[in-house]
Design an enzyme around this catalytic site. Structure first.
Site, PDB file in Angstrom:
ATOM      1  NE  ARG A 136      -4.335  -1.274   0.231  1.00  0.00           N
ATOM      2  CZ  ARG A 136      -5.438  -1.146   0.966  1.00  0.00           C
ATOM      3  NH1 ARG A 136      -5.587  -0.121   1.763  1.00  0.00           N
ATOM      4  NH2 ARG A 136      -6.391  -2.030   0.857  1.00  0.00           N
ATOM      5  NE  ARG A 157      -7.204   5.601   2.706  1.00  0.00           N
ATOM      6  CZ  ARG A 157      -8.052   4.718   3.189  1.00  0.00           C
ATOM      7  NH1 ARG A 157      -9.289   5.060   3.421  1.00  0.00           N
ATOM      8  NH2 ARG A 157      -7.662   3.495   3.467  1.00  0.00           N
ATOM      9  NE  ARG A 207      -9.931   7.874  -2.614  1.00  0.00           N
ATOM     10  CZ  ARG A 207     -11.189   8.165  -2.301  1.00  0.00           C
ATOM     11  NH1 ARG A 207     -11.848   9.041  -3.016  1.00  0.00           N
ATOM     12  NH2 ARG A 207     -11.760   7.582  -1.280  1.00  0.00           N
ATOM     13  CG  ASP A 245      -9.001  -2.845  -4.237  1.00  0.00           C
ATOM     14  OD1 ASP A 245      -8.415  -2.227  -3.337  1.00  0.00           O
ATOM     15  OD2 ASP A 245      -9.759  -3.807  -4.013  1.00  0.00           O
TER      16      ASP A 245
END
Ligand code: CP3
Length: 352
Positions: A30, A34, A43, A80
């Site tokens: 990851r 974020r 995003r 994803d």
């Protein structure tokens, strides 16, 4: 944009192939996400997470972002594991503070309702992202494609999203329901084609994420974690002998050695609870290991980060190790703590 020295080779690929690598490779699960302000900006521009995944220009941009900040050895495709069920015809939404929400599949009728979508066509933007990233990567950085393992993807498809205990899925596995076996087979076959298309587009390494492998007791673990991943590895490598596969069977603990032996993976990704001394003694003689700093350490003190990182790198032979976390980096992670961990690895290897 990047420093580029073609003579150094790609450390991650050298380690995976058993060749001598110029340094210990590092990447982070990851790594695009974020915790990076530049990710949050793109995003927002994209609209939703799924819009971002299906926009090759922006998905390429966020794939490259962590490489501009950190001295990493691999990029991982931004996508994803749930794009495959979506392409297979299942409704998928990501809701704020709730995560993924899907229609649930709980019997043969639900499975049949999925239909026969041309799923590879629906995934074209993902392959386009891979080609774009490949064209921009510096020579020393490897490109990782990925998919979810059949068991983990099936749990989201059956439960209808994230669930506390994957209960419906585990019961279906224990009962040996025909529709459940059918779903695992279908996901196994589609994952092979999905990975092969990512490889055609430029991926050199693929990782199979079995986040919920630890749910499965012995016999079921063999049948629904090891066997589907073995089939995926076998088929992908038969078609692309130069590609390496990393298996992340999170939570199988003492069965990591069996997982490595039974599946043909080139590397095993270890959860943070796996003891590094055992990884050195029992796993590294046979397989490359990846991991396994606890991602929550990156939300603690500088001293704790240093200690946890040194604990991993001192235990593991750097020619058979890919430095990583034991699971994905958390959105609340301070960026300077990621820099600190990488600096500790580079500093340690520079001394020995
Ligand atoms: O940087 C990378 O590692 C590449 C991209 C990537 C994402 N998801 C992006 C993502 C990868 C490899 C994944 C894999 C994935 N997705 C797994 C397996 C690995 C793991 O973490 O266990 C799983 C189980 C999923 C399913 C998933 N995706 C969930 C449950 C969630 C919601 C929880 C959360 O973290 O938000 C996601 C969303 C998701 N996938 C985000 C990102 C960057 C956050 C989306 C956002 O921007 O809001």
């Amino acid at each position: 944009m990047f420093e580029h020295d073609p003579d150094r080779g790609r450390a991650i690929i050298d380690v995976l192939n058993g060749n001598s690598a110029w340094r210990r490779p590092i990447w982070l699960m990851r790594q695009a996400g974020r915790y990076l302000p530049e990710y949050r900006k793109v995003r927002e521009e994209a609209g939703s997470f799924l819009d971002l995944c299906f926009n090759p220009e922006l998905a390429c941009e966020v794939t490259l972002q962590p490489l501009r900040r950190f001295d990493l050895d691999a990029a991982i495709l931004f996508a994803d594991i749930l794009l495959l069920p979506m392409a297979l015809g299942q409704r998928l939404e990501f809701r704020k503070n709730e995560g993924p929400v899907l229609d649930s599949i709980r019997d043969a009728g639900d499975l049949w309702k999925l239909g026969n979508a041309d799923y590879l066509k629906g995934l074209e933007p993902v392959f386009e992202t891979v080609s774009r990233v490949k064209a921009e990567l510096p020579g020393h950085v490897g490109l990782i494609g990925f998919c979810g393992a059949p068991w983990t993807v099936a749990t989201y498809m059956i439960e209808g999203g994230t669930s506390p205990d994957r209960g419906f899925s585990r019961i279906a596995a224990h009962r040996g329901e025909q529709w459940f076996k059918g779903l695992i087979d279908r996901l196994t076959e589609c994952s092979i084609e999905y990975l092969c298309r990512q490889i055609d587009a430029g991926a050199e390494i693929v990782q199979v994420f079995d986040t919920w492998a630890g749910d499965l007791p012995d016999g079921l673990c063999e049948e629904y974690c090891f066997e589907p991943i073995r089939r995926i590895c076998h088929e992908v490598k038969a078609r692309y002998p130069n590609v390496s596969v990393i298996g992340f069977a999170r939570g199988v603990g003492p069965r990591q050695a069996d997982f490595a032996n039974k599946t043909e993976v080139d590397a095993v990704g270890l959860e943070w609870s796996y003891p590094v001394r055992l990884a050195s003694e029992k796993l590294q003689p046979n397989v490359v290991v990846q991991g396994n700093v606890d991602p929550l350490v990156l939300m603690s003190s500088t001293e704790a980060i240093e200690q946890a990182t040194l604990n991993v790198v001192t235990a593991l032979d750097r020619q058979r190790h890919i430095m990583n976390l034991g699971h994905g980096i958390k959105p609340e992670t301070p960026i300077e703590n990621v820099e600190k961990m990488i600096a500790v690895v580079r500093g340690f290897d520079g001394r020995v």
